[in-house]
Write a protein that holds these residues in place. Sequence first.
Motif, PDB file in Angstrom:
ATOM      1  N   MET A 181       0.840  -1.212   0.000  1.00  0.00           N
ATOM      2  CA  MET A 181       0.000   0.000   0.000  1.00  0.00           C
ATOM      3  C   MET A 181       0.867   1.249   0.000  1.00  0.00           C
ATOM      4  O   MET A 181       0.644   2.182  -0.789  1.00  0.00           O
ATOM      5  CB  MET A 181      -0.887   0.016   1.248  1.00  0.00           C
ATOM      6  N   LYS A 182       1.835   1.298   0.907  1.00  0.00           N
ATOM      7  CA  LYS A 182       2.702   2.470   1.023  1.00  0.00           C
ATOM      8  C   LYS A 182       3.520   2.677  -0.248  1.00  0.00           C
ATOM      9  O   LYS A 182       3.677   3.811  -0.715  1.00  0.00           O
ATOM     10  CB  LYS A 182       3.627   2.303   2.235  1.00  0.00           C
ATOM     11  N   ASN A 183       4.035   1.581  -0.822  1.00  0.00           N
ATOM     12  CA  ASN A 183       4.821   1.686  -2.054  1.00  0.00           C
ATOM     13  C   ASN A 183       3.995   2.226  -3.204  1.00  0.00           C
ATOM     14  O   ASN A 183       4.456   3.060  -3.994  1.00  0.00           O
ATOM     15  CB  ASN A 183       5.409   0.319  -2.426  1.00  0.00           C
ATOM     16  N   ARG A 184       2.764   1.760  -3.324  1.00  0.00           N
ATOM     17  CA  ARG A 184       1.895   2.232  -4.399  1.00  0.00           C
ATOM     18  C   ARG A 184       1.559   3.709  -4.219  1.00  0.00           C
ATOM     19  O   ARG A 184       1.485   4.467  -5.189  1.00  0.00           O
ATOM     20  CB  ARG A 184       0.615   1.396  -4.448  1.00  0.00           C
ATOM     21  N   LEU A 185       1.325   4.122  -2.978  1.00  0.00           N
ATOM     22  CA  LEU A 185       0.989   5.525  -2.724  1.00  0.00           C
ATOM     23  C   LEU A 185       2.151   6.458  -3.051  1.00  0.00           C
ATOM     24  O   LEU A 185       1.939   7.585  -3.502  1.00  0.00           O
ATOM     25  CB  LEU A 185       0.578   5.703  -1.256  1.00  0.00           C
ATOM     26  N   GLN A 186       3.360   5.985  -2.826  1.00  0.00           N
ATOM     27  CA  GLN A 186       4.530   6.808  -3.139  1.00  0.00           C
ATOM     28  C   GLN A 186       4.605   7.139  -4.628  1.00  0.00           C
ATOM     29  O   GLN A 186       5.121   8.184  -5.021  1.00  0.00           O
ATOM     30  CB  GLN A 186       5.809   6.099  -2.685  1.00  0.00           C
ATOM     31  N   LYS A 187       4.057   6.277  -5.468  1.00  0.00           N
ATOM     32  CA  LYS A 187       4.083   6.495  -6.919  1.00  0.00           C
ATOM     33  C   LYS A 187       3.134   7.612  -7.356  1.00  0.00           C
ATOM     34  O   LYS A 187       3.201   8.076  -8.488  1.00  0.00           O
ATOM     35  CB  LYS A 187       3.748   5.197  -7.646  1.00  0.00           C
ATOM     36  N   PHE A 188       2.216   8.020  -6.433  1.00  0.00           N
ATOM     37  CA  PHE A 188       1.290   9.101  -6.769  1.00  0.00           C
ATOM     38  C   PHE A 188       1.888  10.477  -6.477  1.00  0.00           C
ATOM     39  O   PHE A 188       1.225  11.487  -6.670  1.00  0.00           O
ATOM     40  CB  PHE A 188      -0.015   8.943  -5.968  1.00  0.00           C
ATOM     41  N   ALA A 189       3.125  10.500  -6.018  1.00  0.00           N
ATOM     42  CA  ALA A 189       3.835  11.752  -5.747  1.00  0.00           C
ATOM     43  C   ALA A 189       3.074  12.649  -4.767  1.00  0.00           C
ATOM     44  O   ALA A 189       2.950  13.865  -4.964  1.00  0.00           O
ATOM     45  CB  ALA A 189       4.115  12.506  -7.046  1.00  0.00           C
ATOM     46  N   ILE A 190       2.553  12.046  -3.716  1.00  0.00           N
ATOM     47  CA  ILE A 190       1.860  12.796  -2.670  1.00  0.00           C
ATOM     48  C   ILE A 190       2.902  13.314  -1.677  1.00  0.00           C
ATOM     49  O   ILE A 190       3.813  12.587  -1.289  1.00  0.00           O
ATOM     50  CB  ILE A 190       0.835  11.894  -1.954  1.00  0.00           C
ATOM     51  N   ASP A 191       2.771  14.579  -1.299  1.00  0.00           N
ATOM     52  CA  ASP A 191       3.768  15.188  -0.412  1.00  0.00           C
ATOM     53  C   ASP A 191       3.828  14.499   0.950  1.00  0.00           C
ATOM     54  O   ASP A 191       4.898  14.240   1.479  1.00  0.00           O
ATOM     55  CB  ASP A 191       3.447  16.681  -0.212  1.00  0.00           C
ATOM     56  N   LYS A 192       2.659  14.203   1.511  1.00  0.00           N
ATOM     57  CA  LYS A 192       2.620  13.600   2.837  1.00  0.00           C
ATOM     58  C   LYS A 192       1.682  12.401   2.826  1.00  0.00           C
ATOM     59  O   LYS A 192       0.501  12.535   2.528  1.00  0.00           O
ATOM     60  CB  LYS A 192       2.151  14.630   3.875  1.00  0.00           C
ATOM     61  N   LEU A 193       2.223  11.234   3.165  1.00  0.00           N
ATOM     62  CA  LEU A 193       1.421  10.015   3.196  1.00  0.00           C
ATOM     63  C   LEU A 193       0.789   9.825   4.572  1.00  0.00           C
ATOM     64  O   LEU A 193       1.314  10.309   5.578  1.00  0.00           O
ATOM     65  CB  LEU A 193       2.298   8.798   2.873  1.00  0.00           C
ATOM     66  N   PRO A 194      -0.326   9.092   4.641  1.00  0.00           N
ATOM     67  CA  PRO A 194      -0.911   8.766   5.953  1.00  0.00           C
ATOM     68  C   PRO A 194       0.071   7.957   6.786  1.00  0.00           C
ATOM     69  O   PRO A 194       0.789   7.096   6.262  1.00  0.00           O
ATOM     70  CB  PRO A 194      -2.148   7.928   5.596  1.00  0.00           C
ATOM     71  N   THR A 195       0.130   8.240   8.073  1.00  0.00           N
ATOM     72  CA  THR A 195       1.017   7.473   8.961  1.00  0.00           C
ATOM     73  C   THR A 195       0.301   6.278   9.560  1.00  0.00           C
ATOM     74  O   THR A 195       0.937   5.395  10.135  1.00  0.00           O
ATOM     75  CB  THR A 195       1.549   8.367  10.102  1.00  0.00           C
ATOM     76  N   TRP A 196      -1.033   6.242   9.417  1.00  0.00           N
ATOM     77  CA  TRP A 196      -1.816   5.157   9.994  1.00  0.00           C
ATOM     78  C   TRP A 196      -2.230   4.168   8.897  1.00  0.00           C
ATOM     79  O   TRP A 196      -3.400   4.017   8.586  1.00  0.00           O
ATOM     80  CB  TRP A 196      -3.029   5.686  10.751  1.00  0.00           C
ATOM     81  N   ILE A 197      -1.229   3.543   8.304  1.00  0.00           N
ATOM     82  CA  ILE A 197      -1.442   2.453   7.351  1.00  0.00           C
ATOM     83  C   ILE A 197      -0.767   1.220   7.938  1.00  0.00           C
ATOM     84  O   ILE A 197       0.426   1.248   8.241  1.00  0.00           O
ATOM     85  CB  ILE A 197      -0.827   2.758   5.969  1.00  0.00           C
ATOM     86  N   GLY A 198      -1.517   0.135   8.123  1.00  0.00           N
ATOM     87  CA  GLY A 198      -0.902  -1.048   8.705  1.00  0.00           C
ATOM     88  C   GLY A 198      -1.886  -2.186   8.879  1.00  0.00           C
ATOM     89  O   GLY A 198      -3.024  -2.115   8.410  1.00  0.00           O
ATOM     90  N   THR A 199      -1.435  -3.217   9.550  1.00  0.00           N
ATOM     91  CA  THR A 199      -2.302  -4.360   9.845  1.00  0.00           C
ATOM     92  C   THR A 199      -3.170  -4.030  11.064  1.00  0.00           C
ATOM     93  O   THR A 199      -2.898  -3.077  11.804  1.00  0.00           O
ATOM     94  CB  THR A 199      -1.467  -5.609  10.162  1.00  0.00           C
TER      95      THR A 199
END
Length: 244
Positions: free
Chosen positions: A32-50
Motif C-alpha cells: 500500500m505504502k509503495n503504491r501511494l509513493q508512486k502518486f507523488a503525494i507530499d505527505k502520506l498517511p502514517t496510519w497504514i498497517g495491519t
Amino acid sequence: LTCRIAYLISEMNINPENILAVTFTNKAAAEMKNRLQKFAIDKLPTWIGTFHGICNKILRTYGNKVGLNKNFYIIDSNEQESLIKKLIKTSYSKDLDINNIIYQINKWQENGLRAKDINDKTIIKDIFKDYETICLQNNCVDFAQLISRVYEILNDNPEIASYYHKKFKYILVDEFQDTNDLQYKWLNKISKCIIKDDLEEIGIMEQNTVFAVGDDDQCLYSWRGAKVQNMNDFIQDYNPEIIK
C-alpha cells in the motif's frame, strides 16, 4: 483502495492524518505504502498497517488503561505455547490437551472475551484466567490480546473512542472477508460514535466514511475466526454503495 487514498489527499484535500487504512499482512501494508509513493503525494498517511500493527500503536499510548505500560512486549505463538505449558505443568494435570487449550483460549480472545466473561466452569477457563494474570504480570500480550485489549479500552473509555472517531474520518479496510468478530466490533467502535452536546441527554450516532474491499470467494482465515458474514453485516450496518 490506494487510488482512493491518493484521491482523498490530492483531490479532496483531506489531511492524511485523518485517514486510517487497515489490512492483514505486513507485506500488504508495505505494498500500500509503495503504491501511494508512486502518486507523488507530499505527505502520506502514517496510519497504514495491519489490524495488529494499528492496535500496537494505540496500546503503546493507552495500555495503562488495561494494566500495561508502554514498554510491553508481544509474544508469538511459540512463546504463548511455552507459557501455557509451563503454567499447566506447575498448577494443573500434565495429561491435558495443550493444543485444544490454546485453541480455545485464542478462540475466546478473538471474540473479545476475557476469562471473567466465560460462564462455563471448566478447567480451560481456570487456565485462561491464570494465563491472563501471567501476561499482565510479565507486561506482555499475545497477538489476539493486541486487538482485544484495544477494543476493551475503546469500549470502557468513551473519550478515547471519541478521540479516534474524530481522528479517523476516512477508514479503508482491505480483504474485508478475512475480518473476525472482534475486528469488526473494533471497526464499529472507531467508525461510529454517539455525539451529544451539554444540552442533550440522548446523542446522535455519527458514522465516519468506511470503504471496504472484499471477496466472499476468498476467505482465507476461517480457521482463526474470519467470517464472510461480516461482509453482509457491513452492508446492513453501513448501507454502502456496492461496486462489483
